[in-house]
Design a protein around this motif. Sequence first.
Motif, short mmCIF file in Angstrom:
data_model
loop_
_atom_site.label_atom_id
_atom_site.label_comp_id
_atom_site.label_asym_id
_atom_site.label_seq_id
_atom_site.Cartn_x
_atom_site.Cartn_y
_atom_site.Cartn_z
N GLU A 69 -41.13 50.08 33.05
CA GLU A 69 -41.45 48.92 33.88
C GLU A 69 -41.88 47.73 33.02
O GLU A 69 -41.51 46.58 33.31
CB GLU A 69 -42.54 49.29 34.88
CG GLU A 69 -42.76 48.24 35.94
CD GLU A 69 -43.70 48.72 37.02
OE1 GLU A 69 -44.91 48.42 36.92
OE2 GLU A 69 -43.24 49.40 37.95
N TRP A 72 -38.75 46.26 31.69
CA TRP A 72 -38.04 45.61 32.79
C TRP A 72 -38.63 44.22 33.04
O TRP A 72 -37.91 43.25 33.23
CB TRP A 72 -38.13 46.53 33.98
CG TRP A 72 -37.92 46.02 35.36
CD1 TRP A 72 -37.28 44.88 35.76
CD2 TRP A 72 -38.36 46.66 36.56
NE1 TRP A 72 -37.29 44.79 37.13
CE2 TRP A 72 -37.94 45.86 37.65
CE3 TRP A 72 -39.04 47.85 36.82
CZ2 TRP A 72 -38.21 46.20 38.97
CZ3 TRP A 72 -39.30 48.18 38.14
CH2 TRP A 72 -38.88 47.36 39.20
N ARG A 80 -32.52 43.78 32.57
CA ARG A 80 -33.48 44.16 33.63
C ARG A 80 -33.03 45.38 34.41
O ARG A 80 -33.82 46.29 34.67
CB ARG A 80 -33.71 43.00 34.57
CG ARG A 80 -34.67 42.00 33.99
CD ARG A 80 -35.45 41.35 35.10
NE ARG A 80 -36.66 40.82 34.49
CZ ARG A 80 -37.03 39.57 34.58
NH1 ARG A 80 -36.32 38.74 35.27
NH2 ARG A 80 -38.14 39.19 34.00
N ARG A 84 -34.93 48.92 34.78
CA ARG A 84 -35.30 49.25 36.17
C ARG A 84 -34.67 50.58 36.57
O ARG A 84 -35.33 51.43 37.18
CB ARG A 84 -34.86 48.15 37.14
CG ARG A 84 -35.38 48.36 38.55
CD ARG A 84 -35.08 47.15 39.43
NE ARG A 84 -33.68 47.07 39.78
CZ ARG A 84 -33.13 47.66 40.85
NH1 ARG A 84 -33.88 48.36 41.66
NH2 ARG A 84 -31.86 47.54 41.10
#
Length: 171
Positions: A69, A72, A80, A84
């Motif tokens: 995370e 991300w 991203r 994710r």
Amino acid sequence: MDESRRDRDGEGRARNARPRDGLGRPLPYGAPGVERQPEGVVRSPDETVREAQRLLDAGMPFHAHEVFEDAWKSGPDAERELWRGLAQMAVGLTHSARGNTAGGARLLRRGAAALEPFRRAEPHGIAVGGLILWARELAGRVEDAGQAAGGGHVVDAAAEAPRLRPGAHLG
């Protein structure tokens, strides 16, 4: 501690200070827990993969999800969905190990779908194709076992930990 009040971090944001176990479940205040991952750490992609693999190997996919995370949220826009998707897979493994077979299978599949665009590129040496297969296969097994057992099947998170890179070894 007054358990009716919300815990807050140094900047006043809500942050549960209860200790957690290796699967991220809250424990009673004062109970010994697993050290939490610090939030907002900016790591290189290599550091992210190494730390997440260490946590996965230790049977702590919830904590690995926090590492993904961070990547991300701090990484380039083009990556991203990669981070994710990896975070979703780690949460899927977490839910599966906690006995939430439907949620675990759903998140494993969602993470696999998010990784599809990265299958050919295998960014940062991540074995994207192998992870997609792992997630879909585990989702099927978790779902089947949960239905056969009437729900609540628990998998061993460490035994089911995926290899993020080809040839990655435990420890």
